[in-house]
Design a protein around this motif. Sequence first.
Motif, PDB file in Angstrom:
ATOM      1  N   LEU A 298       0.830  -1.210   0.000  1.00  0.00           N
ATOM      2  CA  LEU A 298       0.000   0.000   0.000  1.00  0.00           C
ATOM      3  C   LEU A 298       0.863   1.258   0.000  1.00  0.00           C
ATOM      4  CD1 LEU A 298      -2.789  -1.047   2.538  1.00  0.00           C
ATOM      5  CD2 LEU A 298      -2.910  -1.013   0.038  1.00  0.00           C
ATOM      6  N   THR A 299       1.974   1.224   0.732  1.00  0.00           N
ATOM      7  CA  THR A 299       2.875   2.380   0.745  1.00  0.00           C
ATOM      8  C   THR A 299       3.471   2.617  -0.637  1.00  0.00           C
ATOM      9  OG1 THR A 299       3.427   1.947   3.071  1.00  0.00           O
ATOM     10  CG2 THR A 299       4.914   3.382   1.836  1.00  0.00           C
ATOM     11  N   GLY A 300       3.896   1.533  -1.291  1.00  0.00           N
ATOM     12  CA  GLY A 300       4.411   1.668  -2.657  1.00  0.00           C
ATOM     13  C   GLY A 300       3.372   2.226  -3.608  1.00  0.00           C
ATOM     14  N   LEU A 301       2.118   1.793  -3.449  1.00  0.00           N
ATOM     15  CA  LEU A 301       1.038   2.309  -4.292  1.00  0.00           C
ATOM     16  C   LEU A 301       0.839   3.805  -4.081  1.00  0.00           C
ATOM     17  CD1 LEU A 301      -1.417   1.995  -6.167  1.00  0.00           C
ATOM     18  CD2 LEU A 301      -2.753   1.279  -4.170  1.00  0.00           C
ATOM     19  N   LEU A 302       0.868   4.256  -2.824  1.00  0.00           N
ATOM     20  CA  LEU A 302       0.700   5.682  -2.536  1.00  0.00           C
ATOM     21  C   LEU A 302       1.866   6.504  -3.086  1.00  0.00           C
ATOM     22  CD1 LEU A 302      -0.651   5.456   1.131  1.00  0.00           C
ATOM     23  CD2 LEU A 302      -1.932   6.170  -0.903  1.00  0.00           C
ATOM     24  N   ILE A 303       3.079   5.963  -2.978  1.00  0.00           N
ATOM     25  CA  ILE A 303       4.245   6.685  -3.504  1.00  0.00           C
ATOM     26  C   ILE A 303       4.162   6.801  -5.027  1.00  0.00           C
ATOM     27  CG2 ILE A 303       6.752   6.565  -3.814  1.00  0.00           C
ATOM     28  CD1 ILE A 303       6.897   5.301  -1.016  1.00  0.00           C
ATOM     29  N   PHE A 307       3.840  10.335  -7.277  1.00  0.00           N
ATOM     30  CA  PHE A 307       4.764  10.743  -8.339  1.00  0.00           C
ATOM     31  C   PHE A 307       4.072  10.867  -9.697  1.00  0.00           C
ATOM     32  CE2 PHE A 307       8.249   9.394  -5.497  1.00  0.00           C
ATOM     33  CZ  PHE A 307       9.079  10.492  -5.661  1.00  0.00           C
ATOM     34  N   SER A 308       3.163   9.942  -9.982  1.00  0.00           N
ATOM     35  CA  SER A 308       2.599   9.890 -11.331  1.00  0.00           C
ATOM     36  C   SER A 308       1.317  10.702 -11.484  1.00  0.00           C
ATOM     37  CB  SER A 308       2.323   8.430 -11.726  1.00  0.00           C
ATOM     38  OG  SER A 308       1.446   7.825 -10.798  1.00  0.00           O
ATOM     39  N   MET A 309       0.391  10.594 -10.527  1.00  0.00           N
ATOM     40  CA  MET A 309      -0.883  11.317 -10.611  1.00  0.00           C
ATOM     41  C   MET A 309      -1.252  11.888  -9.249  1.00  0.00           C
ATOM     42  SD  MET A 309      -3.099   8.845 -13.157  1.00  0.00           S
ATOM     43  CE  MET A 309      -2.323   7.302 -12.695  1.00  0.00           C
ATOM     44  N   PRO A 310      -0.538  12.934  -8.798  1.00  0.00           N
ATOM     45  CA  PRO A 310      -0.758  13.458  -7.440  1.00  0.00           C
ATOM     46  C   PRO A 310      -2.164  13.986  -7.197  1.00  0.00           C
ATOM     47  CG  PRO A 310       0.657  14.932  -8.724  1.00  0.00           C
ATOM     48  CD  PRO A 310       0.510  13.671  -9.507  1.00  0.00           C
ATOM     49  N   ILE A 311      -2.867  14.359  -8.272  1.00  0.00           N
ATOM     50  CA  ILE A 311      -4.189  14.942  -8.090  1.00  0.00           C
ATOM     51  C   ILE A 311      -5.188  13.944  -7.500  1.00  0.00           C
ATOM     52  CG2 ILE A 311      -5.043  14.388 -10.407  1.00  0.00           C
ATOM     53  CD1 ILE A 311      -6.378  17.166 -10.402  1.00  0.00           C
ATOM     54  N   ILE A 312      -4.968  12.649  -7.750  1.00  0.00           N
ATOM     55  CA  ILE A 312      -5.903  11.650  -7.221  1.00  0.00           C
ATOM     56  C   ILE A 312      -5.365  10.971  -5.960  1.00  0.00           C
ATOM     57  CG2 ILE A 312      -6.813  11.222  -9.527  1.00  0.00           C
ATOM     58  CD1 ILE A 312      -5.354   8.524  -9.444  1.00  0.00           C
ATOM     59  N   PRO A 314      -5.285  11.967  -2.784  1.00  0.00           N
ATOM     60  CA  PRO A 314      -6.214  11.944  -1.637  1.00  0.00           C
ATOM     61  C   PRO A 314      -7.304  10.887  -1.778  1.00  0.00           C
ATOM     62  CG  PRO A 314      -5.807  14.196  -2.361  1.00  0.00           C
ATOM     63  CD  PRO A 314      -5.208  13.305  -3.395  1.00  0.00           C
ATOM     64  N   PHE A 315      -7.819  10.694  -2.992  1.00  0.00           N
ATOM     65  CA  PHE A 315      -8.890   9.712  -3.194  1.00  0.00           C
ATOM     66  C   PHE A 315      -8.388   8.278  -2.978  1.00  0.00           C
ATOM     67  CE2 PHE A 315      -9.778  13.430  -5.861  1.00  0.00           C
ATOM     68  CZ  PHE A 315     -11.013  13.804  -5.358  1.00  0.00           C
ATOM     69  N   VAL A 316      -7.171   8.015  -3.475  1.00  0.00           N
ATOM     70  CA  VAL A 316      -6.585   6.686  -3.279  1.00  0.00           C
ATOM     71  C   VAL A 316      -6.327   6.444  -1.792  1.00  0.00           C
ATOM     72  CG1 VAL A 316      -4.600   5.205  -3.791  1.00  0.00           C
ATOM     73  CG2 VAL A 316      -5.566   6.662  -5.575  1.00  0.00           C
ATOM     74  N   GLY A 317      -5.784   7.466  -1.106  1.00  0.00           N
ATOM     75  CA  GLY A 317      -5.518   7.330   0.319  1.00  0.00           C
ATOM     76  C   GLY A 317      -6.787   7.098   1.127  1.00  0.00           C
TER      77      GLY A 317
END
Length: 336
Positions: A298-303, A307-312, A314-317
């Motif tokens: 999950l940490t790798g997914l958030l990182i 890096f790639s799509m910071p705009i989303i 918060p939604f992923v988190g």
Amino acid sequence: MVGEGAGPAARLFRYDRRIAINAARATFSGWHDRLIAATMLLFALAAARSWLLDRAWPIAAWTAFGAGVSMGLTAGRLIAVRLAFHTFDGPLAADALCPELRRRYLIAWYGIGLTLLAIFTVIARPSLLITILPGYLIGAVVGHVTGSLSIAAFGAGKAGFGRMLRSWIQRPGAGIFAAAILLLSLAFAAQYLRGNALVVVAGIETALSGLALTIVDDSSVRFQTIAGRGAWRIIGRQARGAMLFVCTAAPVCAFAFGPALAAVVAATSIGALLLMVLQTLAYRIHGKGFADFIVSILTGLLILTAFSMPIILPFVGIAILWQLQRRSAARTWLLA
């Protein structure tokens, strides 16, 4: 019986494989859980591919090497801990004490990790195989050796000291003490460093302080869960030191060193707090080994998302936290 038709060389592996399969089924018991997991996996693959393909070869290669080392370290330590369990407490201790069977067990699990990592890399950017696979092997060796040494050399004495240390760093005074050290060190470093160099030093010191202040004791979390404490009550108690750290350090840094440095301190501290929340929720659901594995993914997914799509991001988190909280809430008061 565990794998009645299995030979001695396969018993250890089949035993842990069955545990992993059962844990995965329990974690993703409903169709919506599996849908969310599949969506996150596909998104992680897409994000990794997008980010790596947009980077120059040296940057992508070093990133892949670092990721491989990190994954290898995690795998090595998890397998070392699992082998220690089999050796001292497991039902297959005789197998775990045989060097040949231990070697086959290690080869099987490291081979699975290597295969999955290779598949992921081929999808993301195949040319990175020459850096990520050696990184994984190096990390696995270091992780297994350090994990085995820490288990054999320290034992119960280390566990007792660790519990004392974790108890102290969760106190509010620990956060104020860490903030004072950070501010004093930055005041000293500011005499010799300027601009980005000082910001980097602040980020590194904040990361070390944040990770230290947010150490989570898995056994304590599970005990409090069984005793009826809710997730956010446990998290609130554990976060006191880190919250006081950021609330003290960030405003003073903004006044003394500028908003850019203060933003780095605040963002790094929030990242450490988020990692603590993920660990706490995962420890309420799973044992330490599997929980750490889930948290690392999950940490790798958030990182990757950052890096790639910071705009989303918060939604992923929010989706990750909601899913973990929903599952962990059902564990309150649950003895088994």
